[in-house]
Design a protein around this motif. Structure first.
Motif, PDB file in Angstrom:
ATOM      1  N   SER A  35     -38.988 -30.322  35.175  1.00  0.00           N
ATOM      2  CA  SER A  35     -38.314 -30.032  33.917  1.00  0.00           C
ATOM      3  C   SER A  35     -38.818 -30.975  32.839  1.00  0.00           C
ATOM      4  CB  SER A  35     -36.790 -30.182  34.073  1.00  0.00           C
ATOM      5  OG  SER A  35     -36.135 -30.115  32.825  1.00  0.00           O
ATOM      6  N   ASP A  36     -38.937 -30.462  31.612  1.00  0.00           N
ATOM      7  CA  ASP A  36     -39.403 -31.319  30.516  1.00  0.00           C
ATOM      8  C   ASP A  36     -38.293 -32.202  29.969  1.00  0.00           C
ATOM      9  OD1 ASP A  36     -38.004 -29.244  29.398  1.00  0.00           O
ATOM     10  OD2 ASP A  36     -39.383 -28.920  27.732  1.00  0.00           O
ATOM     11  N   THR A  40     -30.226 -31.600  30.981  1.00  0.00           N
ATOM     12  CA  THR A  40     -30.349 -30.212  30.537  1.00  0.00           C
ATOM     13  C   THR A  40     -29.029 -29.730  29.923  1.00  0.00           C
ATOM     14  OG1 THR A  40     -31.095 -27.988  31.191  1.00  0.00           O
ATOM     15  CG2 THR A  40     -29.672 -29.134  32.735  1.00  0.00           C
ATOM     16  N   LYS A  78     -43.785 -31.090  31.548  1.00  0.00           N
ATOM     17  CA  LYS A  78     -43.709 -29.808  30.851  1.00  0.00           C
ATOM     18  C   LYS A  78     -44.807 -28.881  31.334  1.00  0.00           C
ATOM     19  CE  LYS A  78     -43.446 -27.711  26.256  1.00  0.00           C
ATOM     20  NZ  LYS A  78     -43.442 -27.954  24.798  1.00  0.00           N
ATOM     21  N   THR A 109     -37.248 -19.811  22.940  1.00  0.00           N
ATOM     22  CA  THR A 109     -37.093 -20.498  21.656  1.00  0.00           C
ATOM     23  C   THR A 109     -37.005 -19.441  20.560  1.00  0.00           C
ATOM     24  OG1 THR A 109     -39.498 -20.696  21.437  1.00  0.00           O
ATOM     25  CG2 THR A 109     -38.319 -22.586  22.372  1.00  0.00           C
ATOM     26  N   LYS A 125     -33.466 -24.140  19.354  1.00  0.00           N
ATOM     27  CA  LYS A 125     -34.046 -24.535  20.634  1.00  0.00           C
ATOM     28  C   LYS A 125     -35.480 -24.979  20.392  1.00  0.00           C
ATOM     29  CE  LYS A 125     -31.332 -21.249  23.425  1.00  0.00           C
ATOM     30  NZ  LYS A 125     -31.428 -20.086  24.350  1.00  0.00           N
ATOM     31  N   PRO A 126     -35.988 -25.934  21.189  1.00  0.00           N
ATOM     32  CA  PRO A 126     -35.355 -26.640  22.305  1.00  0.00           C
ATOM     33  C   PRO A 126     -34.136 -27.458  21.844  1.00  0.00           C
ATOM     34  CG  PRO A 126     -37.740 -26.970  22.329  1.00  0.00           C
ATOM     35  CD  PRO A 126     -37.388 -26.347  21.015  1.00  0.00           C
TER      36      PRO A 126
END
Length: 380
Positions: A35-36, A40, A78, A109, A125-126
C-alpha cells in the motif's frame, strides 16, 4: 512451496480480507500487502472527519498493525505497473515483486483531465493529500480571517454533496464571523442523478436552507489563479464554465471517478472507462489469477456505482475466493444487492437516508450511520 499472493492497495475490501485472514490463515500461501499509505482512510467517516466529528485515528485503519496481527507482510510502496503474463508487479521503491496470484484494491481518483489548470484545484482523492490540503486551508483562513470566503466544489454526486454539507458546517462553526459562500458546480442538469426525485428534492431543500449554492449545467472547465497570497488576503482563483466566470478562494474536485493511468498498459481486460473488468468471482476476465475489488473493479455482469458500500460487501467473498484459488478449489460468484441504504451525513448531527424512492432527514439517521461506521472500524 508456498504460493505468493499480493494484495495491492489498502482499500476496504483488502482490509476485510486481512481481518478474515487473521482468523483463518492459509499455511500454503505467503501473503503480502502493498500500500502507498500506512494509514488507510475509511470513506464512511471521512465527511465526519472533515466536519470535526472524528479524529484522524478514528477514521483511519492502521495497516501495518493489522498486517502484523494477521501474520501478513506489509510493504509501503506504490504500484506503477503490472505484467500479468510474467507475474511481476512494479513499484516505485522496491522495483519488482513476483507473485503467483494477485488482488488489486487501489481505488480511484477524480477525473480532471478535461479541466485546464486542474493543478490549482484540490482533488478529493487521494485522501491523505486532500486532508493535508484541508488542514492547510483551515489554518490559512484562521490566519487571514477574511470577511468572506468562497469555496467551490466541482461535482454534484453523493460525494460532492456530502462534502459540501460537512465543509460548510465546519467552516460555519469555526469561523462564525466570516461570510461563507459554498458552491456546488454540477456538470449535469440534476444533482444525484442516480437517486430518486424525492431524495433530490429533499437534498435541494436542505442545501438551500444551508445557503449552499447549486450551479447546474456548470462543469468546471478552467481554473486560473487570480493573484498570489500576501499578508492580508487568501489566494483567489477564477473558475470558468460555459463562458461564465466566478472568483473563489478554493476549489475541491469531486468529479467522476477515474482509474490509475498505468492500468491502460497492464494488458488486463478493462471497461470503457479504464477500470478492470471482473467476473462475479472478482477475477479479471482476461487473467483469472488477477482479482480486483472496490472502485478499481467493474462487475460487468452486475454493474454498480463506485461506492464504498460495495467495496465493503466484496471483502468476505474476495477472501473466500482468494483462499479457494490458492487451494485449487472452484470459486463462488458474488452478486451485490440491487438496492442499498445511502446515509449522507450533513455535518450538523443529522443525516439524510436514501433508499429507492424514499428519503428522510433527521438526527436518528446520523446515530445509525455513526453506529454502523464505528462498528465497521472496531473490526480492525
Amino acid at each position: 512451496m508456498a504460493k505468493k499472493l499480493l494484495l495491492v492497495g489498502g482499500g476496504h475490501s483488502h482490509a476485510l480480507v486481512l481481518k478474515h485472514w487473521r482468523r483463518h490463515p492459509l499455511a500454503a500461501v505467503d501473503l503480502t500487502l502493498i500500500s502507498d499509505v500506512s494509514q488507510t482512510p475509511y470513506s464512511g467517516m471521512l465527511p465526519g472527519h472533515v466536519a470535526g466529528f472524528y479524529s484522524h485515528a478514528e477514521s483511519h485503519i492502521d495497516l501495518p498493525r493489522l498486517c502484523a496481527s494477521a501474520g501478513v507482510n506489509f510493504g509501503e510502496d506504490k504500484a506503477i505497473a503490472i505484467d500479468p503474463e510474467r507475474n511481476l508487479l512494479t513499484t516505485q521503491k522496491r522495483g519488482q515483486w513476483r507473485f503467483d496470484y494477485l488482488s488489486l484494491d487501489i481505488g480511484s481518483t477524480p477525473f480532471i483531465d478535461d479541466i485546464v489548470g486542474a493543478e490549482y484545484g484540490i482533488p478529493a482523492k487521494p485522501v491523505p493529500q486532500f486532508l493535508a490540503a484541508w488542514q492547510a486551508l483551515l489554518q490559512n483562513i484562521d490566519q487571514h480571517r477574511p470577511e468572506k470566503f468562497t469555496l467551490a466544489i466541482a461535482g454534484g454526486g453523493a460525494g460532492g454533496v456530502e462534502l459540501a454539507f460537512n465543509v460548510q458546517a465546519r467552516l460555519a462553526k469555526f469561523f462564525p464571523a466570516i461570510e461563507l459562500d459554498v458552491q456546488i458546480w454540477q456538470r449535469g442538469a440534476t444533482l444525484l442523478s442516480r437517486h430518486s426525485a424525492q431524495g433530490r428534492k429533499l437534498i435541494e431543500k436542505l442545501l438551500a436552507k444551508r445557503n449552499i449554492t447549486v450551479l447546474l449545467n456548470r462543469p468546471v472547465t478552467t481554473i486560473e489563479r487570480e493573484f498570489s497570497p500576501d499578508d492580508n488576503q487568501l489566494t483567489c482563483y477564477k473558475l470558468e464554465s460555459n463562458d461564465h466566470w466566478r472568483s473563489v478562494n478554493a476549489v475541491f474536485l469531486v468529479t467522476q471517478a477515474s482509474p490509475a493511468p498505468w492500468l491502460a498498459q497492464s494488458g488486463l481486460s478493462l471497461d470503457s472507462r479504464g477500470f478492470i473488468s471482473v467476473k462475479p468471482t472478482l477475477q479479471s476476465y482476461s487473467h483469472p489469477h488477477i482479482f480486483a475489488a472496490g472502485d478499481v473493479a467493474t462487475m460487468v455482469d452486475e454493474p454498480r456505482p463506485k461506492a464504498g458500500v460495495f467495496a465493503v460487501r466484496q471483502g468476505k467473498p474476495l477472501f473466500d475466493n482468494l483462499c479457494r484459488f490458492g487451494l485449487g478449489k472452484d470459486l463462488k460468484p458474488f452478486i451485490p444487492q440491487s438496492q442499498y441504504l445511502s446515509l449522507l451525513g450533513t455535518g450538523d448531527g443529522k443525516a439524510i437516508a436514501l433508499w429507492g424512492p424514499w428519503a428522510s432527514y433527521c438526527q436518528c439517521w446520523w446515530r445509525l450511520k455513526d453506529y454502523i461506521d464505528r462498528q465497521f472500524m472496531e473490526q480492525f
